[in-house]
Every structure is written in C-alpha cells, then in structure tokens.
Design a protein around this motif. Structure first.
Motif, PDB file in Angstrom:
ATOM      1  N   THR A 156      20.117  -7.264  18.116  1.00 23.99           N
ATOM      2  CA  THR A 156      19.152  -6.152  18.013  1.00 23.99           C
ATOM      3  C   THR A 156      18.001  -6.271  19.206  1.00 23.99           C
ATOM      4  N   SER A 157      18.131  -7.195  19.795  1.00 23.75           N
ATOM      5  CA  SER A 157      17.134  -7.492  20.849  1.00 23.75           C
ATOM      6  C   SER A 157      17.625  -6.477  21.972  1.00 23.75           C
ATOM      7  N   LYS A 158      18.653  -6.054  22.139  1.00 24.64           N
ATOM      8  CA  LYS A 158      19.355  -5.148  23.231  1.00 24.64           C
ATOM      9  C   LYS A 158      18.971  -3.614  23.070  1.00 24.64           C
ATOM     10  N   PHE A 159      18.526  -3.344  21.848  1.00 30.29           N
ATOM     11  CA  PHE A 159      18.157  -1.978  21.697  1.00 30.29           C
ATOM     12  C   PHE A 159      16.811  -1.628  22.116  1.00 30.29           C
ATOM     13  N   PRO A 160      16.879  -0.441  22.792  1.00 29.09           N
ATOM     14  CA  PRO A 160      15.492  -0.104  23.607  1.00 29.09           C
ATOM     15  C   PRO A 160      14.218   0.160  22.738  1.00 29.09           C
ATOM     16  N   TRP A 161      14.342   0.106  21.594  1.00 24.67           N
ATOM     17  CA  TRP A 161      13.202   0.152  20.529  1.00 24.67           C
ATOM     18  C   TRP A 161      12.791  -1.090  19.823  1.00 24.67           C
ATOM     19  N   HIS A 162      13.355  -2.222  20.561  1.00 23.42           N
ATOM     20  CA  HIS A 162      13.208  -3.735  19.926  1.00 23.42           C
ATOM     21  C   HIS A 162      11.700  -4.022  20.273  1.00 23.42           C
ATOM     22  N   LYS A 163      11.196  -3.802  21.286  1.00 27.17           N
ATOM     23  CA  LYS A 163       9.746  -4.439  21.397  1.00 27.17           C
ATOM     24  C   LYS A 163       8.884  -3.594  20.726  1.00 27.17           C
ATOM     25  N   LYS A 164       9.018  -2.427  20.802  1.00 25.19           N
ATOM     26  CA  LYS A 164       8.134  -1.595  19.860  1.00 25.19           C
ATOM     27  C   LYS A 164       8.315  -1.827  18.315  1.00 25.19           C
ATOM     28  N   ARG A 165       9.227  -2.013  17.937  1.00 26.00           N
ATOM     29  CA  ARG A 165       9.579  -2.710  16.549  1.00 26.00           C
ATOM     30  C   ARG A 165       8.754  -3.828  16.172  1.00 26.00           C
ATOM     31  N   VAL A 166       8.973  -4.887  17.219  1.00 27.41           N
ATOM     32  CA  VAL A 166       8.267  -6.187  17.062  1.00 27.41           C
ATOM     33  C   VAL A 166       6.890  -6.060  16.869  1.00 27.41           C
ATOM     34  N   SER A 167       6.366  -5.329  17.826  1.00 28.53           N
ATOM     35  CA  SER A 167       4.962  -5.209  18.077  1.00 28.53           C
ATOM     36  C   SER A 167       4.374  -4.435  16.749  1.00 28.53           C
ATOM     37  N   ALA A 168       4.993  -3.246  16.308  1.00 33.23           N
ATOM     38  CA  ALA A 168       4.442  -2.590  15.134  1.00 33.23           C
ATOM     39  C   ALA A 168       4.563  -3.530  13.745  1.00 33.23           C
ATOM     40  N   ILE A 169       5.705  -4.136  13.714  1.00 30.99           N
ATOM     41  CA  ILE A 169       5.666  -5.013  12.489  1.00 30.99           C
ATOM     42  C   ILE A 169       4.587  -5.923  12.420  1.00 30.99           C
ATOM     43  N   ALA A 170       4.445  -6.575  13.562  1.00 36.28           N
ATOM     44  CA  ALA A 170       3.255  -7.794  13.617  1.00 36.28           C
ATOM     45  C   ALA A 170       1.796  -7.023  13.522  1.00 36.28           C
ATOM     46  N   LEU A 172       1.308  -4.849  11.144  1.00 38.16           N
ATOM     47  CA  LEU A 172       1.239  -4.362   9.869  1.00 38.16           C
ATOM     48  C   LEU A 172       0.233  -5.135   8.933  1.00 38.16           C
ATOM     49  N   ALA A 173      -0.352  -4.598   7.837  1.00 37.00           N
ATOM     50  CA  ALA A 173      -1.076  -5.421   6.821  1.00 37.00           C
ATOM     51  C   ALA A 173       0.029  -6.338   6.221  1.00 37.00           C
ATOM     52  N   PRO A 174      -0.409  -7.448   5.601  1.00 38.47           N
ATOM     53  CA  PRO A 174       0.524  -8.476   5.118  1.00 38.47           C
ATOM     54  C   PRO A 174       1.351  -7.991   4.175  1.00 38.47           C
ATOM     55  N   ASP A 175       0.828  -7.197   3.275  1.00 40.45           N
ATOM     56  CA  ASP A 175       1.787  -6.715   2.234  1.00 40.45           C
ATOM     57  C   ASP A 175       2.912  -6.123   2.501  1.00 40.45           C
ATOM     58  N   ILE A 176       2.700  -4.941   3.563  1.00 37.97           N
ATOM     59  CA  ILE A 176       3.883  -4.369   4.251  1.00 37.97           C
ATOM     60  C   ILE A 176       4.646  -5.028   4.885  1.00 37.97           C
ATOM     61  N   LEU A 319       9.211  10.026   1.165  1.00 35.36           N
ATOM     62  CA  LEU A 319       8.812   9.691   2.447  1.00 35.36           C
ATOM     63  C   LEU A 319       8.522   8.374   2.513  1.00 35.36           C
ATOM     64  N   VAL A 320       7.687   7.691   1.466  1.00 34.39           N
ATOM     65  CA  VAL A 320       7.427   6.223   1.668  1.00 34.39           C
ATOM     66  C   VAL A 320       8.852   5.411   1.764  1.00 34.39           C
ATOM     67  N   SER A 321      10.025   5.862   1.379  1.00 37.51           N
ATOM     68  CA  SER A 321      11.253   5.069   1.454  1.00 37.51           C
ATOM     69  C   SER A 321      11.744   5.236   2.866  1.00 37.51           C
ATOM     70  N   LEU A 322      11.451   6.103   3.356  1.00 37.48           N
ATOM     71  CA  LEU A 322      11.874   6.345   4.979  1.00 37.48           C
ATOM     72  C   LEU A 322      10.952   6.158   5.802  1.00 37.48           C
ATOM     73  N   GLN A 323       9.548   6.322   5.593  1.00 36.37           N
ATOM     74  CA  GLN A 323       8.667   5.592   6.354  1.00 36.37           C
ATOM     75  C   GLN A 323       7.983   4.352   5.862  1.00 36.37           C
ATOM     76  N   ARG A 324       8.817   3.212   5.788  1.00 32.02           N
ATOM     77  CA  ARG A 324       8.148   1.954   5.186  1.00 32.02           C
ATOM     78  C   ARG A 324       7.196   1.481   5.399  1.00 32.02           C
ATOM     79  N   HIS A 325       6.328   1.749   6.504  1.00 32.43           N
ATOM     80  CA  HIS A 325       4.921   1.323   6.698  1.00 32.43           C
ATOM     81  C   HIS A 325       3.811   1.981   6.080  1.00 32.43           C
TER      82      HIS A 325
END
Length: 421
Positions: A156-170, A172-176, A319-325
């Motif tokens: 997955t590190s080769k995907f163009p959105w990988h960096k954005k995903r990692v930074s977005a998850i980092a 997030l609130a602890p429970d999410i 919507l919450v199931s599709l947008q997990r954040h």
C-alpha cells in the motif's frame, strides 16, 4: 520416451546420408540389419543395461559388418552419428536430475519455513518435470511453475494516497484511530473473527450475518435484528443434489418486515449497541448518545411521520459506514440528510419528486404517509393499534369497498346475499 523413435529414425537418416555415395536409394538388406542392431544397442543403453564404452565398441563391431563400410564408407562418420545419440541421452538425464533436485530442494525449504506441506500435487509436479526432461522436451519461460507461488502482500505504500492516509489517521481522535486499527486486523479474516465472537461466553445475542457487518463496519439491518429477536425458526439448511455431482445448499429465510415504529427501532438499536460495543467498546458513548437523539426525534414527530426518522437514521448510519472518520454525534455532517428525510420539502421517500421518478407509484398515501392497503388485522378484530398509529388503513378490505366499516359489517355482502369478495 519421445527420443526412442525419433532418435532411431534420425540415426537411420544420418547413416543413410553417410552411405549415400555407396548405395542405391533403397538400403541393402545388410545395411538395414545393421541399422536395426545399432538401434537395439542404443535402447539397451537407455535402459542402462550396458555401459557407454561397451555400447560404443558394440556399435563399432556392428558397423564394420555393414556392406557400405566394406565398400569404402567412412566408419568414423557412421559411428559419430550413434555416439551423438548416446551423448544427447546423457545430457537429457543430467538436466532432468538437476531440475528434479532443484524442485525437491525448493519444496523441502518451503516445508521447513511452514509455507507448504508435501502434498500430492507437489509430488505430481516433480514427476511431471522429470518426465518432461526424460522425453527431451526443453523447458521454456511459458511453462507453469512446478510449485505454486505464494501471493505477495499488497504494497500500500506505493499508492499515491498513502501519505495522505497515514497523516489523516494519525490526526484522528483516539477512539476513531483505535477503530481503524481494529478494522485493519479484522480484514484479514472477518468470518474467523465472527466465529471467535460467537464462541466467546457472554457475547450478546445477535444474528451471525449482522455480526459480520459489524466487524466489517457495514450498515446493520435493524429489521433483521428485530426479526431475529422474535423469531422461533431455526432456519434449517436445505440441501438438493443434482445428478450426484452438484449439491445446492441454502437456508430458507422469510422476508424481514423491517422497522415500522419507534418501539421497533428502540428495541433493535439497543441490541445493536450491545453487539457493536462488544467489539468496539470505545464507541459506547457515541452510540448511546445517538439512540437518545433518535428517541427525541421520534417524540418530536407525529406518529404518522416516524418513517421519516427511521429513514434518516438508516441514511446517517450508511454515511458513517462509508466515511469511517465521522461519528454519529457529528450532527453538522448530516445537514443535507436532515433536509432530505426530515423536512416536508425534502426529496425523501414520500416526496412528490421521488414518486414521479418511480413512475407515479408510491407505497404511501398522500396523507400521513400511511399505506393505501387496508389493515387485514383490523378487519378480523385483532389490530391493537389506533387508526393514527397503524401503518395500514382501517377500512373494509372487501374488493371494491374501502368503507370505514369492517368486512364483516360491509353492507355490500348483505345486499348481495353471499360472502364473495
């Protein structure tokens, strides 16, 4: 072995070319006999009955008896033809041995690493490779590998959105963030996770197929949750065998009636909270808060409009199931859905626009959102709801009559003198 016939015919052709200046187009009887004896020596060497040196000496003695050699033919050229056949056989055996050892080493290495077991399939592949080499067929890049390759991990590190995903998850609130980590672990084997849940003492009662939706963060069907609560059917597995080869297995299920009232929703959603927080305990406060919010909406809307609240809840959870954040308590993210399903001018299920898109058909009437169909329970005297609470119309269900009386009191029956519909 393919070399048996081909090698003999090649030797005969080569020997005939060598003797072409000394014989006619058809070989003499002595030459034919010589060729047959030489082929027999070759076959004995293939069967490992004679050593190579003994086979060459025997070939030389046979060729000396040939009439073509006696008449001045070249003995070294004739002998070289058969020696080349012996050399070719030695090379094919050597290649087969090298490939067979390589396959055996690869299989043993994989067994030691715990990746494969010495299955019958691998053994057959090795034998197939040896037979291919014995037959003299050359291996090519197009040949299938003898041992199945293990599918590589998705990088997955080769995907163009990988960096954005990692930074977005980092961020997030602890429970999410914890939910994302759990879902990533569950994605390896969701059904195995469900089996482990069901085998855990004290797990909440919940339909197995809806457990799978929970561990995959999909929308749970509250109608099926409610149906399972009141169902006494075991749903036995039905099996049908076709032509003694094809077996069809399925479970016969009754269609779900769905969520029709505020009480239905409260019962099903409470069970949903118990099941979901068993897997994601960090989301308990969020879902109990949403359930309280839904109870407030049911209280704010008249009973005939509760279906709007039910549809709104389903849309938000989708919507919450599709947008997990997003949390269920992020009400600002549901502004459009509120207008769509809760407002009288939204494009919800009973709007004029949606009715037109459905070809002018709507399963709800223009007043109160109630169904056009008469209530059969009310006609039998078993409906416990009032006219405003019942989802169906309290009217006569006799064909052609929709009066405000029950079917047993229909004046048309008394006038016609029969009970036909």
């Amino acid at each position: 072995m393919s070399d048996n016939g081909n090698g003999s015919s090649q030797a005969a052709a080569a020997l005939s070319q060598t003797f072409s200046s000394f014989q006619e187009s058809n070989p003499s009887a002595s030459d034919s006999e010589c060729i047959a004896k030489c082929n027999e020596i070759i076959e004995q060497y293939r069967r490992q009955e004679n050593a190579k040196a003994d086979s060459i000496l025997a070939l030389r003695e046979i060729l000396l008896e040939s009439s073509s050699i006696r008449e001045g033919g070249s003995l070294p050229e004739a002998l070289a033809v058969y020696v080349s056949i012996l050399d070719a056989f030695d090379r094919s055996v050597e290649r087969a041995g090298v490939r067979g050892n390589g396959l055996e080493n690869r299989i043993q290495g994989q067994e030691e690493e715990g990746r494969v077991s010495p299955s019958q399939e691998n053994i057959q592949e090795v034998e197939k490779g040896l037979r291919r080499q014995r037959d003299g067929s050359e291996s090519s890049d197009e040949d299938e590998p003898a041992v199945k390759r293990v599918r590589g991990q998705l990088d997955t590190s080769k995907f163009p959105w990988h960096k954005k995903r990692v930074s977005a998850i980092a961020a997030l609130a602890p429970d999410i963030k914890q939910t994302f980590e759990q879902l990533e672990r569950f994605s390896v084997d969701p059904k195995g996770v469900v089996r482990d849940i069901l085998s855990t003492p004290g797990c909440p009662p919940f339909p197995p197929e809806q457990w799978l939706n929970i561990v995959q963060w999909k929308v749970v069907d509250l109608g099926k949750v409610l149906e399972a609560t009141h169902s006494t059917d075991l749903e036995p597995k039905q099996t049908h065998i076709i032509d003694d080869k094809v077996e069809l297995s399925f479970r016969a299920k009754k269609p779900s009636a769905g969520i029709l009232s505020a009480s239905d929703h409260n019962i099903a959603f409470t069970k949903y909270i118990n099941a979901l927080t068993f897997v994601f305990p960090q989301r308990w406060e969020e879902y109990t808060s949403w359930n309280a919010h839904m109870s407030g909406l049911f209280h704010a809307f008249e009973t005939s409009r509760h279906y709007r609240v039910i549809e709104y809840d389903k849309a938000v959870r989708t919507l919450v199931s599709l947008q997990r954040h997003i949390r269920l308590t992020d009400h600002s993210a549901f502004g459009e859905l509120q207008y769509t399903f809760l407002s009288s001018f939204g494009v919800g299920p009973d709007s004029s626009e949606s009715s037109l898109r459905g070809g002018g058909k709507s399963d709800r009437s223009g007043t109160g959102g109630k169904r056009q169909e008469p209530c059969h329970k009310w006609n039998r005297g078993t409906c416990l709801k009032t006219s405003s609470e019942c989802f169906f119309a309290h009217c006569c269900d006799r064909r052609g009559c929709r009066g405000s009386h029950k079917k047993s009191e229909c004046p048309r029956i008394s006038k016609s003198g029969d009970g036909s519909k």
